[in-house]
Design a protein around this motif. Structure first.
Motif, PDB file in Angstrom:
ATOM      1  N   HIS A 163       0.829  -1.208   0.000  1.00 48.13           N
ATOM      2  CA  HIS A 163       0.000   0.000   0.000  1.00 48.13           C
ATOM      3  C   HIS A 163       0.864   1.258   0.000  1.00 48.13           C
ATOM      4  O   HIS A 163       0.638   2.181  -0.790  1.00 48.13           O
ATOM      5  CB  HIS A 163      -0.928   0.004   1.216  1.00 48.13           C
ATOM      6  N   LEU A 164       1.865   1.280   0.871  1.00 44.59           N
ATOM      7  CA  LEU A 164       2.706   2.477   0.988  1.00 44.59           C
ATOM      8  C   LEU A 164       3.611   2.664  -0.222  1.00 44.59           C
ATOM      9  O   LEU A 164       3.996   3.792  -0.540  1.00 44.59           O
ATOM     10  CB  LEU A 164       3.535   2.408   2.270  1.00 44.59           C
ATOM     11  N   ARG A 165       3.945   1.602  -0.881  1.00 46.18           N
ATOM     12  CA  ARG A 165       4.724   1.715  -2.111  1.00 46.18           C
ATOM     13  C   ARG A 165       3.928   2.450  -3.193  1.00 46.18           C
ATOM     14  O   ARG A 165       4.460   3.280  -3.924  1.00 46.18           O
ATOM     15  CB  ARG A 165       5.126   0.322  -2.595  1.00 46.18           C
ATOM     16  N   ASP A 166       2.636   2.165  -3.254  1.00 41.11           N
ATOM     17  CA  ASP A 166       1.780   2.794  -4.259  1.00 41.11           C
ATOM     18  C   ASP A 166       1.232   4.139  -3.805  1.00 41.11           C
ATOM     19  O   ASP A 166       0.885   4.983  -4.643  1.00 41.11           O
ATOM     20  CB  ASP A 166       0.601   1.868  -4.591  1.00 41.11           C
ATOM     21  N   ALA A 167       1.138   4.348  -2.489  1.00 46.72           N
ATOM     22  CA  ALA A 167       0.545   5.579  -1.954  1.00 46.72           C
ATOM     23  C   ALA A 167       1.323   6.031  -0.724  1.00 46.72           C
ATOM     24  O   ALA A 167       0.837   5.929   0.412  1.00 46.72           O
ATOM     25  CB  ALA A 167      -0.926   5.349  -1.613  1.00 46.72           C
ATOM     26  N   PRO A 168       2.555   6.518  -0.907  1.00 43.24           N
ATOM     27  CA  PRO A 168       3.370   6.944   0.246  1.00 43.24           C
ATOM     28  C   PRO A 168       2.739   8.115   0.981  1.00 43.24           C
ATOM     29  O   PRO A 168       2.038   8.938   0.375  1.00 43.24           O
ATOM     30  CB  PRO A 168       4.703   7.332  -0.398  1.00 43.24           C
ATOM     31  N   VAL A 169       2.971   8.171   2.298  1.00 39.72           N
ATOM     32  CA  VAL A 169       2.376   9.207   3.140  1.00 39.72           C
ATOM     33  C   VAL A 169       3.427   9.792   4.085  1.00 39.72           C
ATOM     34  O   VAL A 169       4.526   9.253   4.233  1.00 39.72           O
ATOM     35  CB  VAL A 169       1.188   8.651   3.957  1.00 39.72           C
ATOM     36  N   ASP A 170       3.038  10.885   4.751  1.00 37.40           N
ATOM     37  CA  ASP A 170       3.948  11.584   5.664  1.00 37.40           C
ATOM     38  C   ASP A 170       3.980  10.960   7.060  1.00 37.40           C
ATOM     39  O   ASP A 170       5.021  10.953   7.710  1.00 37.40           O
ATOM     40  CB  ASP A 170       3.515  13.052   5.809  1.00 37.40           C
ATOM     41  N   ARG A 171       2.832  10.497   7.544  1.00 37.64           N
ATOM     42  CA  ARG A 171       2.714   9.968   8.892  1.00 37.64           C
ATOM     43  C   ARG A 171       2.191   8.535   8.842  1.00 37.64           C
ATOM     44  O   ARG A 171       1.184   8.257   8.193  1.00 37.64           O
ATOM     45  CB  ARG A 171       1.745  10.807   9.728  1.00 37.64           C
ATOM     46  N   VAL A 172       2.861   7.644   9.584  1.00 38.18           N
ATOM     47  CA  VAL A 172       2.379   6.268   9.715  1.00 38.18           C
ATOM     48  C   VAL A 172       2.256   5.960  11.206  1.00 38.18           C
ATOM     49  O   VAL A 172       3.245   6.022  11.953  1.00 38.18           O
ATOM     50  CB  VAL A 172       3.331   5.255   9.044  1.00 38.18           C
ATOM     51  N   LEU A 173       1.037   5.659  11.629  1.00 38.57           N
ATOM     52  CA  LEU A 173       0.784   5.251  13.005  1.00 38.57           C
ATOM     53  C   LEU A 173       0.680   3.733  13.063  1.00 38.57           C
ATOM     54  O   LEU A 173       0.197   3.094  12.125  1.00 38.57           O
ATOM     55  CB  LEU A 173      -0.530   5.846  13.521  1.00 38.57           C
ATOM     56  N   GLY A 174       1.102   3.164  14.178  1.00 39.01           N
ATOM     57  CA  GLY A 174       0.930   1.739  14.412  1.00 39.01           C
ATOM     58  C   GLY A 174      -0.070   1.528  15.531  1.00 39.01           C
ATOM     59  O   GLY A 174       0.072   2.104  16.611  1.00 39.01           O
ATOM     60  N   SER A 175      -1.091   0.705  15.272  1.00 40.68           N
ATOM     61  CA  SER A 175      -2.151   0.480  16.252  1.00 40.68           C
ATOM     62  C   SER A 175      -2.440  -1.001  16.401  1.00 40.68           C
ATOM     63  O   SER A 175      -2.313  -1.775  15.451  1.00 40.68           O
ATOM     64  CB  SER A 175      -3.439   1.186  15.821  1.00 40.68           C
ATOM     65  N   LEU A 176      -2.876  -1.353  17.592  1.00 36.76           N
ATOM     66  CA  LEU A 176      -3.343  -2.707  17.858  1.00 36.76           C
ATOM     67  C   LEU A 176      -4.792  -2.606  18.306  1.00 36.76           C
ATOM     68  O   LEU A 176      -5.082  -2.131  19.404  1.00 36.76           O
ATOM     69  CB  LEU A 176      -2.484  -3.361  18.947  1.00 36.76           C
ATOM     70  N   HIS A 177      -5.695  -3.011  17.426  1.00 38.96           N
ATOM     71  CA  HIS A 177      -7.125  -2.988  17.722  1.00 38.96           C
ATOM     72  C   HIS A 177      -7.674  -4.383  18.000  1.00 38.96           C
ATOM     73  O   HIS A 177      -8.732  -4.515  18.607  1.00 38.96           O
ATOM     74  CB  HIS A 177      -7.915  -2.406  16.548  1.00 38.96           C
ATOM     75  N   SER A 178      -6.984  -5.411  17.512  1.00 40.51           N
ATOM     76  CA  SER A 178      -7.526  -6.765  17.531  1.00 40.51           C
ATOM     77  C   SER A 178      -6.483  -7.761  18.002  1.00 40.51           C
ATOM     78  O   SER A 178      -5.278  -7.532  17.866  1.00 40.51           O
ATOM     79  CB  SER A 178      -7.995  -7.160  16.124  1.00 40.51           C
ATOM     80  N   LEU A 179      -6.968  -8.882  18.527  1.00 37.96           N
ATOM     81  CA  LEU A 179      -6.123  -9.998  18.921  1.00 37.96           C
ATOM     82  C   LEU A 179      -6.681 -11.272  18.293  1.00 37.96           C
ATOM     83  O   LEU A 179      -7.872 -11.368  17.998  1.00 37.96           O
ATOM     84  CB  LEU A 179      -6.103 -10.150  20.447  1.00 37.96           C
ATOM     85  N   SER A 180      -5.811 -12.246  18.102  1.00 42.85           N
ATOM     86  CA  SER A 180      -6.231 -13.494  17.462  1.00 42.85           C
ATOM     87  C   SER A 180      -6.832 -14.461  18.477  1.00 42.85           C
ATOM     88  O   SER A 180      -6.448 -14.494  19.648  1.00 42.85           O
ATOM     89  CB  SER A 180      -5.044 -14.153  16.766  1.00 42.85           C
ATOM     90  N   LEU A 181      -7.778 -15.245  17.999  1.00 44.17           N
ATOM     91  CA  LEU A 181      -8.379 -16.310  18.795  1.00 44.17           C
ATOM     92  C   LEU A 181      -8.937 -17.355  17.837  1.00 44.17           C
ATOM     93  O   LEU A 181      -9.789 -17.040  16.997  1.00 44.17           O
ATOM     94  CB  LEU A 181      -9.497 -15.759  19.687  1.00 44.17           C
ATOM     95  N   ASP A 182      -8.412 -18.570  17.941  1.00 46.53           N
ATOM     96  CA  ASP A 182      -8.906 -19.686  17.123  1.00 46.53           C
ATOM     97  C   ASP A 182      -8.932 -19.354  15.637  1.00 46.53           C
ATOM     98  O   ASP A 182      -9.909 -19.658  14.924  1.00 46.53           O
ATOM     99  CB  ASP A 182     -10.312 -20.093  17.584  1.00 46.53           C
ATOM    100  N   GLY A 183      -7.862 -18.733  15.162  1.00 48.24           N
ATOM    101  CA  GLY A 183      -7.723 -18.483  13.738  1.00 48.24           C
ATOM    102  C   GLY A 183      -8.434 -17.255  13.203  1.00 48.24           C
ATOM    103  O   GLY A 183      -8.456 -17.034  11.989  1.00 48.24           O
ATOM    104  N   ARG A 184      -9.004 -16.443  14.092  1.00 43.42           N
ATOM    105  CA  ARG A 184      -9.687 -15.228  13.660  1.00 43.42           C
ATOM    106  C   ARG A 184      -9.165 -14.050  14.467  1.00 43.42           C
ATOM    107  O   ARG A 184      -8.676 -14.211  15.590  1.00 43.42           O
ATOM    108  CB  ARG A 184     -11.204 -15.336  13.861  1.00 43.42           C
ATOM    109  N   LEU A 185      -9.284 -12.858  13.881  1.00 41.69           N
ATOM    110  CA  LEU A 185      -8.978 -11.630  14.608  1.00 41.69           C
ATOM    111  C   LEU A 185     -10.261 -11.075  15.202  1.00 41.69           C
ATOM    112  O   LEU A 185     -11.270 -10.910  14.498  1.00 41.69           O
ATOM    113  CB  LEU A 185      -8.350 -10.595  13.667  1.00 41.69           C
ATOM    114  N   TYR A 186     -10.213 -10.773  16.491  1.00 42.84           N
ATOM    115  CA  TYR A 186     -11.370 -10.206  17.195  1.00 42.84           C
ATOM    116  C   TYR A 186     -10.997  -8.828  17.739  1.00 42.84           C
ATOM    117  O   TYR A 186      -9.900  -8.632  18.270  1.00 42.84           O
ATOM    118  CB  TYR A 186     -11.783 -11.087  18.374  1.00 42.84           C
TER     119      TYR A 186
END
Length: 273
Positions: free
Chosen positions: A111-134
């Motif tokens: 994504h960033l290769r095709d659409a570079p940006v000035d600010r990149v934030l890193g977030s954790l919204h989800s955790l894995s459980l039994d093969g899915r992200l919740y």
């Protein structure tokens, strides 16, 4: 008081934000708040991932009850250009908020290769459980204490295994959904886990966000980051509507200063120790 930039704002180009939340209205609000700059950091989340992503290696198959949508890159950058022309007195940065970037390194990079940006934030919204992200809010109601400790441990993993983001966003994200209400959350119970996150982040020289939509970080928490060697702090409203741009920044500045950080090299910079 020197007001810092708002480095975490969403507009209608984020999947969870109303169509009325235009960049123009957000910029007008930023100017009314006396902010020098604003970053439009739209949600970059994935419901389909590349074979090279760690999510694939970990056996994740989908996101539970997902409403996530990709960014309309063409529309986003067209409105950004319009705002830069319309508001020359305001510095306007492009950006993304990458959800779980350590799980989607290949997809984020593409994504960033095709659409570079000035600010990149890193977030954790989800955790894995039994093969899915919740979403972490769903998991808190199973076991809040265990989920919070797992969340902070996953943040350490995210910091150590992903270098794509400049700012670690809302380290307190689960507090928004704490069972029984935010007031029941006991920050001190997780001091050692917080410190582990902050040591990892400080070791990379990256910024800790003080998020003013999440329950505002305490002076103690920001001081833990300072004591663990943290050097850089970013302010982010996490606004999902124009009226929230720059919200509670006066209080956030007091918290950050009390913890030992000061304005950076100029009014557009992060704050530093």
């Amino acid at each position: 008081m020197m007001r810092p930039p708002d480095n975490h704002v969403h507009s209608r180009w984020s999947w969870d934000t109303a169509g009325s939340a235009t960049m123009v209205r957000a910029c007008e609000r930023a100017l009314a708040q006396g902010l020098p700059a604003i970053a439009f950091t739209e949600h970059l989340d994935f419901t389909v991932w590349a074979p090279e992503d760690r999510a694939t290696t970990d056996g994740l198959v989908d996101r539970h009850a997902s409403r996530h949508e990709p960014i309309d890159v063409e529309g986003y950058f067209a409105e950004l250009a319009e705002c830069r022309e319309r508001f020359p007195e305001l510095r306007i940065w492009s950006g993304v908020e990458t959800g779980e970037p350590h799980l989607f390194a290949a997809s984020v990079a593409a994504h960033l290769r095709d659409a570079p940006v000035d600010r990149v934030l890193g977030s954790l919204h989800s955790l894995s459980l039994d093969g899915r992200l919740y979403g972490v809010g769903q998991l808190l109601y199973r076991d809040a204490d265990a989920t919070m400790r797992r969340y902070l441990g996953e943040l350490v993993d995210m910091v150590e295994s992903s270098a794509v983001f400049q700012v670690l966003a809302h380290v307190d994200f689960p507090r928004r959904y704490w069972p029984g209400g935010r007031q029941k959350y006991a920050e001190k119970d997780y001091e050692e886990e917080y410190r582990a996150v902050f040591r990892a982040l400080a070791g990379t020289g990256r910024a800790l966000e003080v998020n003013t939509t999440s329950p505002l970080a305490s002076v103690d928490q920001v001081r833990w980051f300072f004591e663990e060697g943290g050097e850089v702090v970013s302010f982010g409203s996490d606004a999902h509507g124009p009226d929230a741009v720059g919200q509670h920044f006066d209080l956030a500045v007091d918290v950050v200063e009390a913890a030992g950080f000061r304005p950076g090299r100029d009014r557009f910079d992060f704050w530093r120790r």
